[in-house]
Write a protein that holds these residues in place. Sequence first.
Motif, PDB file in Angstrom:
ATOM      1  N   PHE A   8     -32.580 -26.209  24.335  1.00 14.26           N
ATOM      2  CA  PHE A   8     -31.636 -26.622  23.293  1.00 14.26           C
ATOM      3  C   PHE A   8     -32.372 -27.392  22.195  1.00 14.26           C
ATOM      4  N   VAL A  31     -26.850 -35.297  24.597  1.00 13.07           N
ATOM      5  CA  VAL A  31     -26.334 -33.961  24.909  1.00 13.07           C
ATOM      6  C   VAL A  31     -25.776 -33.967  26.330  1.00 13.07           C
ATOM      7  N   GLU A  32     -24.550 -33.498  26.485  1.00 13.69           N
ATOM      8  CA  GLU A  32     -23.952 -33.434  27.818  1.00 13.69           C
ATOM      9  C   GLU A  32     -23.939 -31.979  28.274  1.00 13.69           C
ATOM     10  N   ASP A  33     -23.930 -31.784  29.592  1.00 13.75           N
ATOM     11  CA  ASP A  33     -23.988 -30.422  30.112  1.00 13.75           C
ATOM     12  C   ASP A  33     -22.699 -30.074  30.844  1.00 13.75           C
ATOM     13  N   LEU A  85     -26.564 -24.370  22.083  1.00 13.40           N
ATOM     14  CA  LEU A  85     -26.167 -24.955  23.361  1.00 13.40           C
ATOM     15  C   LEU A  85     -25.915 -23.894  24.434  1.00 13.40           C
ATOM     16  N   GLY A 106     -33.614 -34.698  24.563  1.00 15.64           N
ATOM     17  CA  GLY A 106     -32.244 -34.188  24.565  1.00 15.64           C
ATOM     18  C   GLY A 106     -31.266 -35.186  25.162  1.00 15.64           C
ATOM     19  N   ARG A 107     -31.685 -35.845  26.230  1.00 24.91           N
ATOM     20  CA  ARG A 107     -30.847 -36.882  26.844  1.00 24.91           C
ATOM     21  C   ARG A 107     -30.621 -38.018  25.850  1.00 24.91           C
ATOM     22  N   LEU A 112     -31.770 -27.979  34.814  1.00 20.71           N
ATOM     23  CA  LEU A 112     -31.170 -28.709  33.702  1.00 20.71           C
ATOM     24  C   LEU A 112     -32.223 -29.117  32.667  1.00 20.71           C
ATOM     25  N   SER A 113     -33.406 -29.546  33.173  1.00 21.78           N
ATOM     26  CA  SER A 113     -34.426 -30.033  32.247  1.00 21.78           C
ATOM     27  C   SER A 113     -34.868 -28.925  31.300  1.00 21.78           C
ATOM     28  N   PHE A 129     -36.711 -32.676  27.416  1.00 14.01           N
ATOM     29  CA  PHE A 129     -35.516 -33.001  28.214  1.00 14.01           C
ATOM     30  C   PHE A 129     -35.121 -34.453  27.970  1.00 14.01           C
ATOM     31  N   THR A 147     -32.087 -28.059  28.733  1.00 11.30           N
ATOM     32  CA  THR A 147     -32.000 -29.064  27.672  1.00 11.30           C
ATOM     33  C   THR A 147     -33.179 -28.929  26.707  1.00 11.30           C
ATOM     34  N   LEU A 172     -23.695 -28.349  26.850  1.00 10.78           N
ATOM     35  CA  LEU A 172     -24.784 -27.426  27.151  1.00 10.78           C
ATOM     36  C   LEU A 172     -24.326 -26.483  28.262  1.00 10.78           C
TER      37      LEU A 172
END
Lengths: 137, 342
Positions: B200, B123-125, B57, B118-119, B193-194, B115, B197, B138
């Motif tokens: 990750f 997964v939260e950022d 992460l 991951g969503r 962000l994409s 991405f 993720t 993340l």
Amino acid sequence: MSVQGLRTISKARNGFAGFILQCKRLEFNYCDWAGSSGGMNAFLTHDLPKFAKANPQIEMVVSPRPHKHPIIRGVYINGREKVICVRNLHHQQILEQANLLKNSSGLKLKKINKPVASVNESVRGIFSPFHGVKHEV
Amino acid sequence: MLEAASAIQLGIKGTGSSKQPRLPPCRSPHTSAKLSSLHARLSLSPTFPLETLARCLIDPTAEPNPKFNNATLSNLGNNLLGYYTTEHLLAKYPRLPIDVLYAAMHAYISPQTLFQAGREWGVEDAFEPTLEVDAGLLQFKRLKPGEPWGPERFFKTGDESALEPPAPATDDPTSKSTLDSEAEKKEVEGIPLSHATANFVKSVFAGIYLHESPSSAHHFFRQHIISRHLDISKLFNFEQPTRHLSRLCAREGFQPPIARLLSETGRRSRTPVFIVGAYSGEERLGEGYGASLDEARIRAAVSALKGWYLYSPTEKKEAEEEEEEGGREFSSVFVDVGEVIV
């Protein structure tokens, strides 16, 4: 280049091969003073440890909410939330409500009319009047 | 491990005081509820340690030390995903043209798709990669609004270079180093962000490969990537389908294709429908419909070409599956000669 590939993105099918539980967080709010939280306080001390152990994929959050009715808030992967007020409920009833939130997909409730929903094309195909035995009048 | 990482990060940042600040318990991988719930949600094996998941992460933009970020893991994961996807697609559709193969790979493992994956894993950022952030979030440095990303990052457009004055040519040996330092300064700090993720998701595959087994990584890939819905027949875009088909027939030694009208209705009306078959000798290769004879003929050629390129052998074996069975001799998959050059 005689043939080009068109760029697109594949679509998820949860439960098709792997399954991700849609409920990611459950928040339990209680009040030490108010009587409507009696059941919730009993739930937090007796049932919650067992419930949390049985559902490791859900993050459990317990926080006070003084002078208010107790609530359970479910947070889902699609970004939505569902809140149930559990005032004056017995701890067994609160467990049922927690299970309800856990099993929910997070989507808005909607009427399902068709028994099967699929992204795949029909195996039989669409009816064509141009194929098969011609109709004689 | 991560605590060590945070200590090092602290050293780099240099807060000034020798005493470490008290970090919240969620900072440690073993006391973070978010991290352990993510571990359980992905049904990872107990041999996959929480520390590795926490490391997956952490993006290089948040922690530059490669021992504590996911740079190496995401690189390995990227290679694994590329290998598994190519193997799956080529074993399933050995005649897929190269451009369509790339499009299919893009659909399965592009950063945009990962991405989304991951969503869908929940997964939260973290807003900002600070020390006290939960280990289950993340952590990456966000790209500033208006910062270029992608090809614009590396290539200047013609207008910008024209506006800039030409650099004076000097023999000063330090000029190069000053230019380098300027380039370093201009380097973008941050990642969308994409992409963070997606890195990750790639790192999780690498973690499974390293801590569990190659076969578990392959199983996880089938569960989460190949199970996604993609209609490969919709990825084709033929430029000259009729010419393409006749070249294909010539290469394969079939009789040259002929379009034959199978059925029609309302030829003189406002809405005619023609059904045309593409024939090679007596064999019907494809069939298409259309409001004009030409349209139907082109659709028939496209359907014939898709029938050829989307051939799928009934017995598909991927190398990984054969390994799992054990003792079975390796038999290579069917490899086609490739697409026709029109």
